[in-house]
Scaffold this active site. Sequence first.
Site, PDB file in Angstrom:
ATOM      1  N   LYS A  42     -14.342   8.808  -3.222  1.00 25.88           N
ATOM      2  CA  LYS A  42     -15.553   9.168  -2.471  1.00 25.88           C
ATOM      3  C   LYS A  42     -16.075  10.535  -2.922  1.00 25.88           C
ATOM      4  O   LYS A  42     -17.279  10.724  -3.122  1.00 25.88           O
ATOM      5  CB  LYS A  42     -15.258   9.179  -0.966  1.00 25.88           C
ATOM      6  CG  LYS A  42     -14.948   7.791  -0.415  1.00 25.88           C
ATOM      7  CD  LYS A  42     -14.238   7.813   0.934  1.00 25.88           C
ATOM      8  CE  LYS A  42     -13.544   6.467   1.162  1.00 25.88           C
ATOM      9  NZ  LYS A  42     -12.531   6.503   2.237  1.00 25.88           N
TER      10      LYS A  42
ATOM     11  N   THR B  63      -8.248   6.856  -1.815  1.00 27.28           N
ATOM     12  CA  THR B  63      -9.620   6.371  -1.900  1.00 27.28           C
ATOM     13  C   THR B  63     -10.590   7.515  -1.595  1.00 27.28           C
ATOM     14  O   THR B  63     -11.739   7.482  -2.046  1.00 27.28           O
ATOM     15  CB  THR B  63      -9.870   5.192  -0.928  1.00 27.28           C
ATOM     16  OG1 THR B  63      -9.286   5.510   0.337  1.00 27.28           O
ATOM     17  CG2 THR B  63      -9.257   3.916  -1.463  1.00 27.28           C
TER      18      THR B  63
ATOM     19  N   LYS C 207       1.369  14.470   0.773  1.00 27.30           N
ATOM     20  CA  LYS C 207      -0.001  14.770   0.323  1.00 27.30           C
ATOM     21  C   LYS C 207      -0.182  16.260   0.019  1.00 27.30           C
ATOM     22  O   LYS C 207      -1.171  16.675  -0.555  1.00 27.30           O
ATOM     23  CB  LYS C 207      -1.015  14.299   1.360  1.00 27.30           C
ATOM     24  CG  LYS C 207      -1.022  12.774   1.547  1.00 27.30           C
ATOM     25  CD  LYS C 207      -2.003  12.343   2.624  1.00 27.30           C
ATOM     26  CE  LYS C 207      -1.926  10.870   2.965  1.00 27.30           C
ATOM     27  NZ  LYS C 207      -2.629   9.998   1.991  1.00 27.30           N
TER      28      LYS C 207
ATOM     29  N   HIS D 290       0.796  -1.239   0.000  1.00 29.45           N
ATOM     30  CA  HIS D 290       0.000   0.000   0.000  1.00 29.45           C
ATOM     31  C   HIS D 290       0.820   1.276   0.000  1.00 29.45           C
ATOM     32  O   HIS D 290       0.251   2.369   0.106  1.00 29.45           O
ATOM     33  CB  HIS D 290      -0.930   0.046   1.211  1.00 29.45           C
ATOM     34  CG  HIS D 290      -1.982  -0.994   1.196  1.00 29.45           C
ATOM     35  ND1 HIS D 290      -3.231  -0.792   0.673  1.00 29.45           N
ATOM     36  CD2 HIS D 290      -1.963  -2.274   1.629  1.00 29.45           C
ATOM     37  CE1 HIS D 290      -3.947  -1.898   0.795  1.00 29.45           C
ATOM     38  NE2 HIS D 290      -3.194  -2.814   1.373  1.00 29.45           N
TER      39      HIS D 290
ATOM     40  N   LYS E 108      -7.805  14.165   4.443  1.00 25.68           N
ATOM     41  CA  LYS E 108      -6.952  12.974   4.405  1.00 25.68           C
ATOM     42  C   LYS E 108      -5.952  13.122   5.537  1.00 25.68           C
ATOM     43  O   LYS E 108      -5.858  14.192   6.150  1.00 25.68           O
ATOM     44  CB  LYS E 108      -6.224  12.875   3.066  1.00 25.68           C
ATOM     45  CG  LYS E 108      -5.520  14.189   2.670  1.00 25.68           C
ATOM     46  CD  LYS E 108      -4.846  14.126   1.313  1.00 25.68           C
ATOM     47  CE  LYS E 108      -5.783  14.263   0.134  1.00 25.68           C
ATOM     48  NZ  LYS E 108      -5.998  13.018  -0.590  1.00 25.68           N
ATOM     49  N   ARG E 109      -5.210  12.054   5.843  1.00 22.40           N
ATOM     50  CA  ARG E 109      -4.177  12.203   6.861  1.00 22.40           C
ATOM     51  C   ARG E 109      -3.201  13.311   6.469  1.00 22.40           C
ATOM     52  O   ARG E 109      -2.952  13.545   5.287  1.00 22.40           O
ATOM     53  CB  ARG E 109      -3.411  10.880   7.035  1.00 22.40           C
ATOM     54  CG  ARG E 109      -4.137   9.919   7.934  1.00 22.40           C
ATOM     55  CD  ARG E 109      -4.381  10.498   9.310  1.00 22.40           C
ATOM     56  NE  ARG E 109      -3.166  10.490  10.091  1.00 22.40           N
ATOM     57  CZ  ARG E 109      -2.855   9.585  11.001  1.00 22.40           C
ATOM     58  NH1 ARG E 109      -3.714   8.629  11.291  1.00 22.40           N
ATOM     59  NH2 ARG E 109      -1.724   9.649  11.653  1.00 22.40           N
TER      60      ARG E 109
HETATM   61  C1  26W Z   1       4.234   0.953  10.036  1.00 22.17           C
HETATM   62  C2  26W Z   1       3.692   2.311   9.778  1.00 22.17           C
HETATM   63  C3  26W Z   1       2.715   2.302   8.641  1.00 22.17           C
HETATM   64  C4  26W Z   1       1.369   2.414   8.909  1.00 22.17           C
HETATM   65  C5  26W Z   1       0.454   2.370   7.868  1.00 22.17           C
HETATM   66  C6  26W Z   1       3.163   2.156   7.368  1.00 22.17           C
HETATM   67  C7  26W Z   1       2.261   2.121   6.335  1.00 22.17           C
HETATM   68  C8  26W Z   1       0.918   2.218   6.579  1.00 22.17           C
HETATM   69  C9  26W Z   1      -0.100   2.142   5.471  1.00 22.17           C
HETATM   70  C10 26W Z   1       0.283   1.094   4.459  1.00 22.17           C
HETATM   71  C11 26W Z   1      -0.273   3.480   4.844  1.00 22.17           C
HETATM   72  C12 26W Z   1      -1.538   3.559   4.067  1.00 22.17           C
HETATM   73  O1  26W Z   1      -2.613   3.627   4.628  1.00 22.17           O
HETATM   74  N1  26W Z   1      -1.424   3.568   2.750  1.00 22.17           N
HETATM   75  C13 26W Z   1      -2.555   3.966   1.937  1.00 22.17           C
HETATM   76  O2  26W Z   1      -3.260   2.818   1.519  1.00 22.17           O
HETATM   77  C14 26W Z   1      -4.429   3.185   0.809  1.00 22.17           C
HETATM   78  C15 26W Z   1      -5.212   1.929   0.527  1.00 22.17           C
HETATM   79  O3  26W Z   1      -4.563   1.153  -0.414  1.00 22.17           O
HETATM   80  C16 26W Z   1      -4.076   3.957  -0.444  1.00 22.17           C
HETATM   81  O4  26W Z   1      -5.247   4.369  -1.069  1.00 22.17           O
HETATM   82  C17 26W Z   1      -3.210   5.177  -0.096  1.00 22.17           C
HETATM   83  O5  26W Z   1      -2.771   5.808  -1.274  1.00 22.17           O
HETATM   84  C18 26W Z   1      -2.033   4.752   0.750  1.00 22.17           C
HETATM   85  O6  26W Z   1      -1.326   5.886   1.214  1.00 22.17           O
END
Ligand code: 26W
Length: 808
Positions: free
Chosen positions: A659, A655, A553, A358, A547-548
Amino acid sequence: MPTTQFDKESIKQAIIGKLQRYNGKTLEDATQQQIYYAVASTVRDQIMQKWVAYKEQEKHDDGKKLYYLSVEFLTGRSLYCNILNMCSVGNYKQALKELGIDLKDVLPEEPEPGLGNGGLGRLAACFMDSLASLSLPATGCTIRYEYGLFRQKLIDGQQVEVPDNWLDNGNVWEVPAPEDTCEVHFGGHVETYEDAGRIMYYLKDYQTVEAVPYDVPVVGYDCSTVNTLRMWRARSPKSLDFASFSSGDYIKAMKEQELAAVISKVLYPEDNHYEGKELRLKQHYFFTSATLQYALKDFKRRFGGNLKLLPEKVTIHINDTHPGLAIPELMRILIDEEGMGWEEAEAIVRKTVAYTNHTIMPEALERWPERMMQKLLPRIYMILQEINRRLCARLADIYHNGTDPRIARMAVTAYDMVHMANLCVDMSYSVNGVSQLHGKILQEVTFRDFYELQPRKFSAITNGITHRRWLMAANGGLTSLITETIGDSWVKQPEQLSLLLPARDDAAFRERFEAVKHSNKVRFANFIKARQGIDVDPDTMFDVQAKRLHEYKRQLLNAVHIMVLYNRIMDDPNFEMQPRTFIFGAKASPAYYMAKQIIRMILSISKMIDRSPRAKKMLNVVFLENYDVSSAEVLMPAADLSEQLSTAGREASGTGNMKFMMNGAVTIGTMDGANVEIYDQVGQENIYIFGMRSNTVRDLEQSGGYAPIHIYETNTELRRALTAIIDGSLTPQNPAMLQDIYHNLLFSDPYFVLKDFGSYSMAQRRVNDDYQNREKWLRMAITNTAMSGIFSSDRTIREYNEKIWHLR
Ligand code: 26W
């Protein structure tokens, strides 16, 4: 039993009965919270009945099952979506109305389970809804965090985090399943013995944590399927009272208590940023191990001991690398507990586990110090080393060279670290990206070495969102308008939304579309007035970035642009523009300094504008506090413009962009993630694309040749805006407050904010002009809704099933 019927009268009786039995109250005396609980309980009763029936039917099903492992499930509230999926909205509304209750007033009483940070967690929740609605047998598995993501308060111009104790009033939707409680072991050391000439491994002197499952039913839309979201809670195996004071047992029991008490306590608030915290590793192993033990127990119940059948009957899907320990854990169970040899176990694992990536952000890639892994999970660590040894031997063979640099890049353990992504890519039978562009970047850059060896393993499946929550539940007005116009075939086949396309030529339809948007804007205005006391004017354009908060971003690009607009207004008494409300919603990770500074900057801009009556006529900047699923449901339908500004190549998919689109907002965005595919759907005349393309970004990064200061020097508007950050115009009370943002932009700008500014600003001029042409704008908005069907997660799940899972 009246509660098993769905008609209006029995719903009324059931609610009154619940209040009587649970609270000893009549409807008149009950609090809103009690009414919520009573209403939800009646819905739960209905679901339970379906669930039992479904599980009964499942017992005779010998098909394949999916376990979807994710450290986050950002489900949001359940009451309305459950009523919707049970096709009971009409009956419930009517029943409540006759009791003098408005369903709309009951819904906000439900605490939102915020068991996720952002995209990854919300995607998992959308997937659960689509899996059930497509009648695919799937169990979601995660941690039952006692505290979800923090609640955000904005105090004195900055973010303050407060704990989210979402379980305080209980959770109506969960049922404990104590019969599936199992043990997870930490620490200790590995010992061996010989059995029929084979060395067997076992753990000694370990600490035990019990994993107790809590199950939440996931109801499919208008079908008999009720899947399960299983949340594991950590519990200590024994109470201190039973431990003997005289022996070492007491200390051990004490430690186990401690361990159990923290493991499922709180969700880590980091998004796209990895920190090697030991507790996090414990969390990951905890829920992964418990899930696999359960999956194997269930497999044996269904098929007996023939574990060769496993890949045919079970798929373990890991949502990013966080549950990646499923790989060595499954090896451990097959070898140590089932007595299998390594090769046989490895062959099974390689056909059972599938992995989705992701993010390509380097700082998000999960790596664990080998020492930590060894200390905490000694047997798992041994298995990881063996996986690595075999991988490196194979690679040395392939490259005819044991020191080829690719080997170190692909190794599972290298430079004292365990590389989770390499483990997952090597050992999974499928590796997928979440948009077409992201899939391409995985193949060409991130996992290039692996891709060259096993191209067929890789795929790209574009994310999606459940149109049931994000259109039907969130936007009743638009839902009715669509159905009145094209019928309801789109509900089960969301691609049919395209039937709406011709309606953009119909002036009467455009007017109704506009009226729906306006009433959603009024709803949002009321919402933010009630929650934050802020006034927004629904007759202005709603320009939203939600968004976060993350530098990639580029909320900063938006913020700097607002400052430029402000200066245009202040400098030129004749300057006029379409009045806009800029709405931001974003949580910053509590330890992410720059992100928090950016929040302070946005709040300062808002204040600066408020100081000028002239600027205030055209600009309003509002920061929506505590952006979460529930507020997104009010915000998305109210948006006119959707800001998707990530530096090209960085946003895996996005995503939120989908929406907004589905709810008739027009996108201004870079050619990144799924924006590219939104562009493909609506065509260039219905989207505002700006900025560098991802390959240009990559070239620029590789040549290292970007000096933001040159742009600063040549662009007067930009220079003025940036200077205002530090000369006291923006933060008169403390001119140095935001100097780090200023310096970062001028002397580093790793996400190319200044580089893309000119192009963004031009695109925004077109937005301003087009919005005033009502016919043109409405055509664009309608086109966006009409072409959004492909972004339903039903399409996404069908693709996963065809390409990866092969369920049913
Ligand atoms: C370990 C720390 C950490 C925590 C969460 C690393 C990475 C993440 C996630 C993988 C980050 C995340 O939420 N990625 C998002 O995933 C969405 C669903 O596929 C995508 O639409 C977003 O573009 C992507 O940033």
